[in-house]
Write an enzyme that holds these catalytic residues in place. Structure first.
Site, PDB file in Angstrom:
ATOM      1  N   TYR A 154       0.836  -1.208   0.000  1.00  0.00           N
ATOM      2  CA  TYR A 154       0.000   0.000   0.000  1.00  0.00           C
ATOM      3  C   TYR A 154       0.866   1.253   0.000  1.00  0.00           C
ATOM      4  O   TYR A 154       0.698   2.146  -0.845  1.00  0.00           O
ATOM      5  CB  TYR A 154      -0.934  -0.009   1.217  1.00  0.00           C
ATOM      6  CG  TYR A 154      -1.789   1.229   1.301  1.00  0.00           C
ATOM      7  CD1 TYR A 154      -2.865   1.403   0.435  1.00  0.00           C
ATOM      8  CD2 TYR A 154      -1.519   2.229   2.226  1.00  0.00           C
ATOM      9  CE1 TYR A 154      -3.646   2.554   0.491  1.00  0.00           C
ATOM     10  CE2 TYR A 154      -2.288   3.368   2.290  1.00  0.00           C
ATOM     11  CZ  TYR A 154      -3.359   3.533   1.420  1.00  0.00           C
ATOM     12  OH  TYR A 154      -4.117   4.675   1.476  1.00  0.00           O
TER      13      TYR A 154
HETATM   14  N1  LIG Z   1      -9.053   6.376   4.646  1.00  0.00           N
HETATM   15  C1  LIG Z   1      -7.776   6.639   4.852  1.00  0.00           C
HETATM   16  O1  LIG Z   1      -7.284   6.618   6.025  1.00  0.00           O
HETATM   17  C2  LIG Z   1      -6.878   7.006   3.701  1.00  0.00           C
HETATM   18  C3  LIG Z   1      -5.592   7.515   3.984  1.00  0.00           C
HETATM   19  C4  LIG Z   1      -4.753   7.842   2.934  1.00  0.00           C
HETATM   20  C5  LIG Z   1      -5.178   7.685   1.616  1.00  0.00           C
HETATM   21  N2  LIG Z   1      -6.432   7.187   1.360  1.00  0.00           N
HETATM   22  C6  LIG Z   1      -6.807   7.011  -0.036  1.00  0.00           C
HETATM   23  O2  LIG Z   1      -8.019   7.660  -0.318  1.00  0.00           O
HETATM   24  C7  LIG Z   1      -8.660   7.002  -1.418  1.00  0.00           C
HETATM   25  C8  LIG Z   1     -10.123   6.772  -1.075  1.00  0.00           C
HETATM   26  O3  LIG Z   1     -10.205   5.842  -0.010  1.00  0.00           O
HETATM   27  P1  LIG Z   1     -11.304   5.927   1.147  1.00  0.00           P
HETATM   28  O4  LIG Z   1     -10.586   6.074   2.427  1.00  0.00           O
HETATM   29  O5  LIG Z   1     -12.353   6.908   0.774  1.00  0.00           O
HETATM   30  O6  LIG Z   1     -11.850   4.436   1.153  1.00  0.00           O
HETATM   31  P2  LIG Z   1     -13.184   3.780   0.569  1.00  0.00           P
HETATM   32  O7  LIG Z   1     -14.389   4.437   1.115  1.00  0.00           O
HETATM   33  O8  LIG Z   1     -12.996   2.325   0.753  1.00  0.00           O
HETATM   34  O9  LIG Z   1     -13.109   4.155  -0.982  1.00  0.00           O
HETATM   35  C9  LIG Z   1     -12.434   3.418  -1.933  1.00  0.00           C
HETATM   36  C10 LIG Z   1     -13.221   3.551  -3.229  1.00  0.00           C
HETATM   37  O10 LIG Z   1     -12.504   2.896  -4.272  1.00  0.00           O
HETATM   38  C11 LIG Z   1     -13.416   2.090  -5.010  1.00  0.00           C
HETATM   39  N3  LIG Z   1     -12.685   0.923  -5.498  1.00  0.00           N
HETATM   40  C12 LIG Z   1     -12.059  -0.043  -4.756  1.00  0.00           C
HETATM   41  N4  LIG Z   1     -11.552  -0.982  -5.555  1.00  0.00           N
HETATM   42  C13 LIG Z   1     -11.834  -0.609  -6.824  1.00  0.00           C
HETATM   43  C14 LIG Z   1     -11.574  -1.160  -8.094  1.00  0.00           C
HETATM   44  N5  LIG Z   1     -10.912  -2.329  -8.217  1.00  0.00           N
HETATM   45  N6  LIG Z   1     -12.023  -0.523  -9.209  1.00  0.00           N
HETATM   46  C15 LIG Z   1     -12.691   0.642  -9.095  1.00  0.00           C
HETATM   47  N7  LIG Z   1     -12.975   1.236  -7.920  1.00  0.00           N
HETATM   48  C16 LIG Z   1     -12.547   0.612  -6.805  1.00  0.00           C
HETATM   49  C17 LIG Z   1     -14.501   1.671  -4.013  1.00  0.00           C
HETATM   50  O11 LIG Z   1     -15.755   1.443  -4.666  1.00  0.00           O
HETATM   51  P3  LIG Z   1     -16.210  -0.050  -5.099  1.00  0.00           P
HETATM   52  O12 LIG Z   1     -15.990  -0.940  -3.913  1.00  0.00           O
HETATM   53  O13 LIG Z   1     -17.636   0.107  -5.505  1.00  0.00           O
HETATM   54  O14 LIG Z   1     -15.343  -0.400  -6.262  1.00  0.00           O
HETATM   55  C18 LIG Z   1     -14.598   2.907  -3.132  1.00  0.00           C
HETATM   56  O15 LIG Z   1     -15.557   3.804  -3.614  1.00  0.00           O
HETATM   57  C19 LIG Z   1      -7.861   5.722  -1.671  1.00  0.00           C
HETATM   58  O16 LIG Z   1      -6.993   5.911  -2.771  1.00  0.00           O
HETATM   59  C20 LIG Z   1      -7.065   5.559  -0.396  1.00  0.00           C
HETATM   60  O17 LIG Z   1      -5.874   4.840  -0.588  1.00  0.00           O
HETATM   61  C21 LIG Z   1      -7.284   6.852   2.362  1.00  0.00           C
END
Ligand SMILES: NC(=O)c1ccc[n+]([C@@H]2O[C@H](COP(=O)([O-])OP(=O)(O)OC[C@H]3O[C@@H](n4cnc5c(N)ncnc54)[C@H](OP(=O)(O)O)[C@@H]3O)[C@@H](O)[C@H]2O)c1
Length: 262
Positions: free
Chosen positions: A159
């Protein structure tokens, strides 16, 4: 979406758009009157979110259910956009997955799938949607990295490495496009309260705060922005002050319990 309207109205494509940070970003973009194309795997969830955005903001919203970790998915998205006559003004590469645990205990296919989504699809979508923006002399690409991009993280090895790729790639493309009128920027959230990160931890931010940082990144000039002051400080310490080996060891100690349960 009507073709004629698409060509004269600003359109944003957001991946991972129906949940967490992506959903918050779509709210902000919709609030600015942008039409939206929402992409993720769960088409039904995208539809529900699209209907709500349309009802609340009066914008046009299209959805495309795609697994962006699959080879050929980014080209499908680009072809779908071209077929619909959609000129993309803003691309937000937000979709991502996390994977916690020792690499030795992790299914290799999941490691590969994470890289294909978090890094591969981000790079390919950038490479596919950037040229028309450069040709028009306007547009923006926001790639969501993460504070994990700034140092190696034990138990989050793939990651953090995928996010390091996103950060480095975006910073380089930023330098290439500075004089083109196209804005390219990486935004790095730290721990944010979404389905991806349900761990209890101090200083966790709300998805809306990250979305605000994305909006200010779109208005800004630099290649990379970290969301929140504490996260900015931590990326400075872990990314600049500490050697990578020390950062990896600290992560090993602090994440061991969450990863191994001991
Ligand atoms: N939450 C944190 O602490 C954090 C910290 C740093 C960075 N981030 C980054 O922020 C971004 C958003 O994450 P989040 O925290 O909002 O988590 P999240 O709610 O789990 O969102 C992830 C999104 O990506 C989509 N997704 C997952 N696998 C996919 C695939 N194979 N193809 C297309 N879409 C896909 C999911 O929708 P579906 O399941 O419908 O595909 C979901 O809408 C990510 O890049 C994550 O790495 C998050």
């Amino acid at each position: 979406m009507k073709k004629k309207e698409q060509t004269r109205r600003r359109v944003a494509v957001v991946t991972g758009a129906a949940t967490g940070i992506g959903a918050a970003i779509t709210e902000r973009l919709a609030g600015q009157g942008m039409h939206l194309v929402l992409v993720a795997r769960d088409g039904a969830r995208l539809e529900v979110h699209a209907k709500r955005l349309h009802a609340e903001h009066g914008i046009q919203v299209s959805t495309l259910a795609l697994d962006l970790s699959h080879q050929g998915a980014p080209v499908r998205l680009a072809e779908w956009l071209a077929g619909a006559g959609i000129e993309v003004d803003v691309l937000v590469n937000n979709a991502g997955v996390s994977l916690m645990g020792p690499v030795a205990d992790t299914d290799a296919a999941r490691v590969r799938g994470l890289i294909d989504l978090n890094a591969g699809a981000v790079a390919e979508l950038t490479a596919r949607l950037l040229p028309p923006m450069v040709a028009r002399g306007r547009g923006a690409i926001v790639n969501i990295a993460g504070t994990g991009a700034y140092a190696p993280a034990a138990y989050l090895a793939a990651y953090a490495a995928s996010k390091a790729f996103v950060l480095s790639f975006t910073q380089a493309v930023w330098a290439e496009t500075r004089a083109t009128g196209v804005r390219v920027v990486a935004v790095s959230p730290g721990p944010t309260d979404t389905a991806m990160n349900t761990r209890r931890m101090p200083g966790k931010r709300a998805p809306g705060s990250v979305a605000d940082t994305v909006m200010s990144a779109l208005r800004g000039r630099g290649p990379a922005i970290v969301d929140g002051r504490l996260n900015t400080f931590q990326t400075f310490v872990f990314g600049r002050l500490l050697p990578a080996s020390a950062a990896a060891r600290i992560a090993e100690r602090s994440l061991r319990k969450a990863a191994l349960g001991n």
